[in-house]
Design a protein around this motif. Structure first.
Motif, PDB file in Angstrom:
ATOM      1  N   VAL A 199     -12.551  -3.852 -56.459  1.00 51.65           N
ATOM      2  CA  VAL A 199     -13.129  -2.785 -57.281  1.00 51.65           C
ATOM      3  C   VAL A 199     -12.218  -2.420 -58.448  1.00 51.65           C
ATOM      4  O   VAL A 199     -12.675  -1.865 -59.447  1.00 51.65           O
ATOM      5  N   ASP A 200     -10.940  -2.747 -58.361  1.00 48.58           N
ATOM      6  CA  ASP A 200      -9.992  -2.446 -59.431  1.00 48.58           C
ATOM      7  C   ASP A 200      -9.738  -3.642 -60.352  1.00 48.58           C
ATOM      8  O   ASP A 200      -8.801  -3.621 -61.154  1.00 48.58           O
ATOM      9  N   ALA A 201     -10.560  -4.681 -60.249  1.00 52.26           N
ATOM     10  CA  ALA A 201     -10.351  -5.882 -61.068  1.00 52.26           C
ATOM     11  C   ALA A 201     -10.395  -5.549 -62.556  1.00 52.26           C
ATOM     12  O   ALA A 201      -9.581  -6.051 -63.336  1.00 52.26           O
ATOM     13  N   GLY A 202     -11.331  -4.715 -62.973  1.00 51.44           N
ATOM     14  CA  GLY A 202     -11.434  -4.339 -64.388  1.00 51.44           C
ATOM     15  C   GLY A 202     -10.187  -3.634 -64.881  1.00 51.44           C
ATOM     16  O   GLY A 202      -9.691  -3.899 -65.983  1.00 51.44           O
ATOM     17  N   ALA A 203      -9.651  -2.736 -64.073  1.00 50.01           N
ATOM     18  CA  ALA A 203      -8.429  -2.023 -64.451  1.00 50.01           C
ATOM     19  C   ALA A 203      -7.247  -2.987 -64.535  1.00 50.01           C
ATOM     20  O   ALA A 203      -6.421  -2.902 -65.447  1.00 50.01           O
ATOM     21  N   LEU A 239      -7.355  -6.252 -65.176  1.00 52.69           N
ATOM     22  CA  LEU A 239      -7.514  -7.083 -66.369  1.00 52.69           C
ATOM     23  C   LEU A 239      -7.293  -6.278 -67.647  1.00 52.69           C
ATOM     24  O   LEU A 239      -6.789  -6.799 -68.641  1.00 52.69           O
ATOM     25  N   SER A 240      -7.667  -5.021 -67.600  1.00 51.90           N
ATOM     26  CA  SER A 240      -7.437  -4.141 -68.738  1.00 51.90           C
ATOM     27  C   SER A 240      -5.946  -4.067 -69.069  1.00 51.90           C
ATOM     28  O   SER A 240      -5.543  -4.186 -70.222  1.00 51.90           O
ATOM     29  N   LYS A 241      -5.133  -3.888 -68.029  1.00 46.64           N
ATOM     30  CA  LYS A 241      -3.682  -3.837 -68.227  1.00 46.64           C
ATOM     31  C   LYS A 241      -3.145  -5.182 -68.716  1.00 46.64           C
ATOM     32  O   LYS A 241      -2.284  -5.237 -69.586  1.00 46.64           O
ATOM     33  N   ALA A 242      -3.663  -6.264 -68.154  1.00 49.79           N
ATOM     34  CA  ALA A 242      -3.158  -7.597 -68.494  1.00 49.79           C
ATOM     35  C   ALA A 242      -3.475  -7.992 -69.930  1.00 49.79           C
ATOM     36  O   ALA A 242      -2.679  -8.660 -70.587  1.00 49.79           O
ATOM     37  N   PHE A 243      -4.648  -7.555 -70.427  1.00 47.61           N
ATOM     38  CA  PHE A 243      -5.080  -8.004 -71.744  1.00 47.61           C
ATOM     39  C   PHE A 243      -5.196  -6.896 -72.785  1.00 47.61           C
ATOM     40  O   PHE A 243      -5.498  -7.167 -73.947  1.00 47.61           O
ATOM     41  N   GLY A 244      -5.007  -5.657 -72.382  1.00 43.48           N
ATOM     42  CA  GLY A 244      -5.083  -4.563 -73.332  1.00 43.48           C
ATOM     43  C   GLY A 244      -6.497  -4.233 -73.786  1.00 43.48           C
ATOM     44  O   GLY A 244      -6.695  -3.717 -74.879  1.00 43.48           O
ATOM     45  N   LEU A 245      -7.471  -4.535 -72.959  1.00 44.69           N
ATOM     46  CA  LEU A 245      -8.865  -4.207 -73.251  1.00 44.69           C
ATOM     47  C   LEU A 245      -9.336  -3.124 -72.299  1.00 44.69           C
ATOM     48  O   LEU A 245      -8.783  -2.949 -71.217  1.00 44.69           O
ATOM     49  N   LYS A 246     -10.378  -2.419 -72.665  1.00 47.41           N
ATOM     50  CA  LYS A 246     -10.912  -1.365 -71.811  1.00 47.41           C
ATOM     51  C   LYS A 246     -11.439  -1.948 -70.501  1.00 47.41           C
ATOM     52  O   LYS A 246     -12.012  -3.036 -70.494  1.00 47.41           O
ATOM     53  N   CYS A 295     -14.883  -3.494 -70.237  1.00 48.02           N
ATOM     54  CA  CYS A 295     -15.135  -4.797 -70.870  1.00 48.02           C
ATOM     55  C   CYS A 295     -15.290  -5.896 -69.824  1.00 48.02           C
ATOM     56  O   CYS A 295     -15.771  -6.979 -70.130  1.00 48.02           O
ATOM     57  N   TRP A 296     -14.846  -5.610 -68.613  1.00 46.68           N
ATOM     58  CA  TRP A 296     -14.871  -6.607 -67.549  1.00 46.68           C
ATOM     59  C   TRP A 296     -15.942  -6.205 -66.549  1.00 46.68           C
ATOM     60  O   TRP A 296     -15.881  -5.147 -65.958  1.00 46.68           O
ATOM     61  N   GLY A 297     -16.919  -7.069 -66.352  1.00 43.31           N
ATOM     62  CA  GLY A 297     -17.977  -6.753 -65.403  1.00 43.31           C
ATOM     63  C   GLY A 297     -18.574  -8.005 -64.802  1.00 43.31           C
ATOM     64  O   GLY A 297     -18.187  -9.125 -65.111  1.00 43.31           O
ATOM     65  N   HIS A 298     -19.530  -7.817 -63.940  1.00 38.96           N
ATOM     66  CA  HIS A 298     -20.218  -8.906 -63.245  1.00 38.96           C
ATOM     67  C   HIS A 298     -21.517  -9.185 -63.983  1.00 38.96           C
ATOM     68  O   HIS A 298     -22.425  -8.371 -63.962  1.00 38.96           O
TER      69      HIS A 298
END
Length: 114
Positions: free
Chosen positions: A83-87, A89-96, A99-102
């Motif tokens: 459930v925290d995958a988006g967060a 990836l956000s940290k890793a790439f500097g995107l909101k 921006c990451w979803g299924h």
């Protein structure tokens, strides 16, 4: 020369089930491997799960080994079910995080076309 590789992971059994049910993906994997390795024989439906399990596990090992052997590269691994995958990836790439979803959920395309 300094590439970042992204390795989305999930439970192996879930990936195998998905590959078995996603537009003949099982056959595509078998055909691709057979084209590059003549010693591979068709596993049939009963052997397909084990074949795909091996494909998934070997692919994961190969990507990790490649990045380990080429330390100029960066590897970002994440579990798509987390459930925290988006967060993450956000940290890793500097995107909101949003921006990451299924986006390739079975049936979602059919629903969006109505």
């Amino acid at each position: 020369p300094n590439a970042t590789y992204v390795l989305p992971l999930r439970d192996t059994e879930s990936w195998v089930t998905s590959a078995m049910n996603w537009f003949q993906m099982r056959g595509r994997f078998v055909n691709e491997f057979m084209a590059h390795n003549k010693s591979i024989t068709r596993p049939g439906k009963t052997g397909a799960r084990q074949f795909l399990t091996n494909v998934y596990n070997e692919h994961t090992k190969r990507v990790r080994r490649f990045v380990r052997e080429h330390p100029q590269h960066r590897l970002i691994e994440f579990n798509i079910s987390d459930v925290d995958a988006g967060a993450y990836l956000s940290k890793a790439f500097g995107l909101k995080p949003e921006c990451w979803g299924h986006h390739n959920i079975i049936g979602s395309r059919a629903k969006s076309q109505t």
